[in-house]
Design a protein around this motif. Structure first.
Motif, PDB file in Angstrom:
ATOM      1  N   ASN A  42       5.435  -8.277  12.190  1.00 18.04           N
ATOM      2  CA  ASN A  42       6.126  -7.090  12.817  1.00 18.04           C
ATOM      3  C   ASN A  42       6.194  -5.934  12.083  1.00 18.04           C
ATOM      4  N   SER A  43       5.603  -6.146  10.871  1.00 13.90           N
ATOM      5  CA  SER A  43       5.620  -5.100   9.859  1.00 13.90           C
ATOM      6  C   SER A  43       4.472  -3.962  10.035  1.00 13.90           C
ATOM      7  N   ASP A  44       4.770  -2.831   9.505  1.00 14.53           N
ATOM      8  CA  ASP A  44       4.039  -1.559   9.522  1.00 14.53           C
ATOM      9  C   ASP A  44       3.401  -1.535   8.185  1.00 14.53           C
ATOM     10  N   LEU A  45       4.222  -1.550   6.905  1.00 11.41           N
ATOM     11  CA  LEU A  45       3.420  -1.519   5.654  1.00 11.41           C
ATOM     12  C   LEU A  45       3.747  -2.850   4.903  1.00 11.41           C
ATOM     13  N   CYS A  46       2.807  -3.268   4.080  1.00 12.22           N
ATOM     14  CA  CYS A  46       2.895  -4.747   3.351  1.00 12.22           C
ATOM     15  C   CYS A  46       2.561  -4.069   2.088  1.00 12.22           C
ATOM     16  N   PHE A  47       3.425  -4.893   1.086  1.00 12.77           N
ATOM     17  CA  PHE A  47       3.027  -4.633  -0.483  1.00 12.77           C
ATOM     18  C   PHE A  47       3.100  -6.011  -1.110  1.00 12.77           C
ATOM     19  N   PHE A  48       1.878  -6.361  -1.577  1.00 11.99           N
ATOM     20  CA  PHE A  48       1.758  -7.650  -2.219  1.00 11.99           C
ATOM     21  C   PHE A  48       1.969  -7.061  -3.794  1.00 11.99           C
ATOM     22  N   LEU A  49       2.792  -7.797  -4.449  1.00  8.34           N
ATOM     23  CA  LEU A  49       3.165  -7.509  -5.839  1.00  8.34           C
ATOM     24  C   LEU A  49       2.244  -8.841  -6.729  1.00  8.34           C
ATOM     25  N   PHE A  50       1.606  -8.465  -7.597  1.00 12.80           N
ATOM     26  CA  PHE A  50       1.175  -9.572  -8.660  1.00 12.80           C
ATOM     27  C   PHE A  50       1.431  -9.283 -10.055  1.00 12.80           C
ATOM     28  N   TRP A  51       1.465 -10.547 -10.704  1.00 12.40           N
ATOM     29  CA  TRP A  51       1.706 -10.336 -12.156  1.00 12.40           C
ATOM     30  C   TRP A  51       0.778 -11.385 -13.128  1.00 12.40           C
ATOM     31  N   THR A  52       1.013 -12.741 -12.939  1.00 12.08           N
ATOM     32  CA  THR A  52       0.448 -13.512 -13.810  1.00 12.08           C
ATOM     33  C   THR A  52       0.007 -14.621 -12.800  1.00 12.08           C
ATOM     34  N   ARG A  53       0.378 -14.854 -11.843  1.00 14.82           N
ATOM     35  CA  ARG A  53       0.108 -16.130 -10.696  1.00 14.82           C
ATOM     36  C   ARG A  53       0.151 -15.827  -9.410  1.00 14.82           C
ATOM     37  N   HIS A  78      -2.423  -0.473 -10.058  1.00 18.46           N
ATOM     38  CA  HIS A  78      -1.836  -1.187 -11.012  1.00 18.46           C
ATOM     39  C   HIS A  78      -0.559  -0.293 -11.251  1.00 18.46           C
ATOM     40  N   PHE A  79       0.462  -1.188 -11.994  1.00 14.40           N
ATOM     41  CA  PHE A  79       1.710  -0.659 -12.211  1.00 14.40           C
ATOM     42  C   PHE A  79       2.132  -1.312 -13.892  1.00 14.40           C
ATOM     43  N   SER A  80       2.774  -0.688 -14.787  1.00 16.46           N
ATOM     44  CA  SER A  80       3.341  -1.199 -15.840  1.00 16.46           C
ATOM     45  C   SER A  80       4.676  -1.224 -15.863  1.00 16.46           C
ATOM     46  N   THR A  81       5.313  -0.268 -15.076  1.00 20.53           N
ATOM     47  CA  THR A  81       6.691   0.136 -15.250  1.00 20.53           C
ATOM     48  C   THR A  81       7.289  -0.009 -13.787  1.00 20.53           C
ATOM     49  N   THR A  82       8.452  -0.308 -13.710  1.00 18.39           N
ATOM     50  CA  THR A  82       9.355  -0.336 -12.270  1.00 18.39           C
ATOM     51  C   THR A  82       9.045   1.155 -11.710  1.00 18.39           C
ATOM     52  N   TYR A  83       9.040   2.221 -12.771  1.00 20.31           N
ATOM     53  CA  TYR A  83       9.163   3.321 -12.069  1.00 20.31           C
ATOM     54  C   TYR A  83       7.656   3.799 -11.351  1.00 20.31           C
ATOM     55  N   GLN A  84       6.589   3.255 -11.947  1.00 17.01           N
ATOM     56  CA  GLN A  84       5.381   3.423 -11.450  1.00 17.01           C
ATOM     57  C   GLN A  84       5.371   2.817 -10.151  1.00 17.01           C
TER      58      GLN A  84
END
Length: 199
Positions: free
Chosen positions: A65-76, A133-139
């Motif tokens: 039911n979502s319009d936008l989906c953000f998958f966040l990845f780091w090491t696993r 890609h992002f390295s900081t929460t602000y990015q």
């Protein structure tokens, strides 16, 4: 207008999910006068009284039911995140649902799991994926905020008739996206977003 945003990640990125929830709450405060509400869905918001398996099934229903989906990845890459990825990919290939999916990789100096490394390579080499890609929460905040604002602008322009108020909002949001590139931290971005309500 109601926008549902789905955020998926492994537990290691829980602080980033919490920060995005805070940013969305700020955005909602600025957009409420324009009758726009953003609903965020993340693991913590699904009924905790359910069993793990049933909770995941409800979480998958929220994705549908979502319009936008953000998958966040780091090491696993978690098993349930993989399940959500498969579901999101099947939804984007379906003409019934116009789900926009974004894949965001946090830069890491630690070793990355083989599953995540393979997925990252696949996504980065296929131009059909929205990847960053992002390295900081602000990015991360900046990317997600601008993605939401662009979605609202596109939604306004797709309408058969656009009233003067919505046209003005689209212009405001477009200017904010351009100006946001000169922001250097979350405080500056929040200050910029507060200008939405002043127009």
């Amino acid at each position: 207008m109601r926008i549902q945003i789905f955020i998926a990640s492994s537990l290691e990125l829980k602080p980033e999910r919490q920060e995005l929830a805070y940013m969305v709450s700020q955005l909602n405060a600025h957009l409420e006068d324009f009758d726009i509400y953003i609903r965020i869905v993340k693991w913590e918001y699904v009924d905790s009284s359910m069993s793990y398996r049933h909770k995941q099934e409800d979480y998958n229903d929220e994705l549908k039911n979502s319009d936008l989906c953000f998958f966040l990845f780091w090491t696993r890459l978690g098993i349930y995140t993989q399940e959500e990825l498969n579901l999101a990919n099947s939804l984007t290939s379906s003409s019934k649902k116009q789900l926009k999916v974004f894949y965001l990789f946090k830069d890491s100096t630690d070793s990355v799991s083989q599953e995540l490394s393979c997925l990252q390579h696949k996504i980065e080499t296929d131009q059909h994926f929205n990847c960053s890609h992002f390295s900081t929460t602000y990015q991360l905040d900046l990317f997600v905020t601008n993605s939401i604002l662009l979605y609202i602008i596109e939604y306004i322009h797709k309408r058969k008739t656009i009233n003067e108020r919505d046209e003005k909002l689209a212009i405001i949001l477009d200017k904010i996206i351009v100006k946001s590139n000169s922001c250097s931290n979350s405080k500056e971005l929040s200050l910029l977003l507060s200008q939405i309500a002043t127009y």
